[in-house]
Design a protein around this motif. Structure first.
Motif, mmCIF file in Angstrom:
data_model
loop_
_atom_site.group_PDB
_atom_site.id
_atom_site.type_symbol
_atom_site.label_atom_id
_atom_site.label_comp_id
_atom_site.label_asym_id
_atom_site.label_seq_id
_atom_site.Cartn_x
_atom_site.Cartn_y
_atom_site.Cartn_z
ATOM 1 N N TRP A 154 0.832 -1.219 0.000
ATOM 2 C CA TRP A 154 0.000 0.000 0.000
ATOM 3 C C TRP A 154 0.862 1.261 0.000
ATOM 4 N N HIS A 155 0.483 2.215 -0.821
ATOM 5 C CA HIS A 155 1.187 3.506 -0.847
ATOM 6 C C HIS A 155 0.371 4.541 -1.603
ATOM 7 N N PHE A 156 0.750 5.797 -1.416
ATOM 8 C CA PHE A 156 0.306 6.887 -2.278
ATOM 9 C C PHE A 156 1.469 7.197 -3.211
ATOM 10 N N ASP A 157 1.149 7.566 -4.469
ATOM 11 C CA ASP A 157 2.210 7.992 -5.374
ATOM 12 C C ASP A 157 2.637 9.413 -5.035
ATOM 13 N N ARG A 158 3.884 9.723 -5.380
ATOM 14 C CA ARG A 158 4.342 11.094 -5.157
ATOM 15 C C ARG A 158 4.063 11.986 -6.363
ATOM 16 N N ALA A 223 -4.946 5.449 -2.384
ATOM 17 C CA ALA A 223 -3.953 4.448 -1.965
ATOM 18 C C ALA A 223 -4.107 3.222 -2.863
ATOM 19 N N HIS A 224 -2.998 2.543 -3.146
ATOM 20 C CA HIS A 224 -3.097 1.375 -4.019
ATOM 21 C C HIS A 224 -1.964 0.391 -3.737
ATOM 22 N N ARG A 225 -2.165 -0.828 -4.208
ATOM 23 C CA ARG A 225 -1.152 -1.872 -4.031
ATOM 24 C C ARG A 225 -1.321 -2.914 -5.129
HETATM 25 FE FE LIG Z 1 1.974 3.664 -7.174
#
Ligand SMILES: [Fe+2]
Length: 263
Positions: A154-158, A223-225
């Motif tokens: 899981w993360h947010f893109d920058r 958020a995505h993974r």
């Molecule tokens: Fe991403």
């Protein structure tokens, strides 16, 4: 390019004709309303097979294995958040990366550089102009997520938009999951992030995606993974980086961190 991309279905080389304009309009609406849009079958199946024949030997032989534990922000600390806050819970990501300079002149590089595609993305993202990244390593990356590895956590893109081309879908696992509007510019929603990481969020969605799909995604607020691959086939995806200003390059530290080398 006609033999590589399905320009009959997606006339991105004819954006000023009716069908081209309609494609831009529909893609824009979808990007605004859902934070993403996909064009399935964008790469023709035979071309996708030959792209895989070009990149798979390089992935096997010469890819950089990038494995790290990270939080959703890719930051060591977040102002206003205690170090043990559950929104900072870390997860593992492992991918195998081939950089554009390792496959220079390949079909996937030609797609990345093809001006009608850049023009199409410019219009869909509502920008004045987009430029190729001026970095032979970082401009185009091919990432492989292999079976039995943690894939992409899981993360947010920058960056605001991420452009990907799925080259090979996993036969089991390797699914793209996302949680729309988890935060806004004004509300970081740390409790919501913590709930997501605790697997306690009913709004998680899975985006079905077949090989050959072009995907544009607003990953700053969503958020995505990618879930771990468990079958025999890897998930292989090309990530295309465009910027609103010319001359963007990675620093030496970024190159070392992402690719394990500076040249
Ligand atoms: Fe991403």
């Amino acid at each position: 390019m006609k033999a590589i991309l399905d320009l009959d279905r997606y006339p991105i080389d004819r954006l000023d004709r009716n069908a081209g304009r309609a494609l831009v309009d529909n893609s824009r609406i979808s990007l605004e309303q859902e934070g993403m849009f996909t064009l399935s079958g964008f790469i023709r199946p035979a071309a996708r097979d030959s792209i895989l024949e070009e990149v798979q030997p390089v992935l096997r032989r010469d890819s950089f294995t990038h494995s790290r534990s990270h939080n959703v922000y890719f930051e060591d600390e977040i102002p206003g958040l205690a170090a043990d806050h559950p929104a900072l819970r870390e997860g593992w990501t492992t991918n195998h990366t081939v950089c554009g300079d390792q496959i220079a002149g390949s079909s996937i590089c030609r797609i990345y550089e093809w001006q009608p595609l850049v023009e199409f993305l410019t219009r869909v993202m509502g920008r004045k102009r987009l430029y190729l990244m001026d970095d032979p390593m970082a401009a185009l990356n091919v990432l492989e997520y292999r079976s039995g590895e943690p894939a992409l956590n899981w993360h947010f893109d920058r960056s605001e938009f991420t452009t990907t081309l799925l080259l090979c879908a996993a036969d089991r696992g390797g699914e793209f999951q996302y949680r729309s509007a988890l935060r806004t510019a004004n509300d970081p929603n740390f409790e919501g992030v913590a709930a997501l990481l605790a697997d306690d969020d009913p709004e998680i969605r899975t985006l079905p995606m077949t090989a050959g799909t072009l995907c544009i995604f607003r990953g700053v607020e969503t958020a995505h993974r990618v879930t771990p691959v468990t079958g025999t086939r890897s998930r292989i995806v090309a990530v295309l980086s465009y910027y609103e200003r010319p001359g963007v390059r990675f620093s030496k530290a970024e190159r070392l961190g992402f690719y394990g080398r500076v040249e």
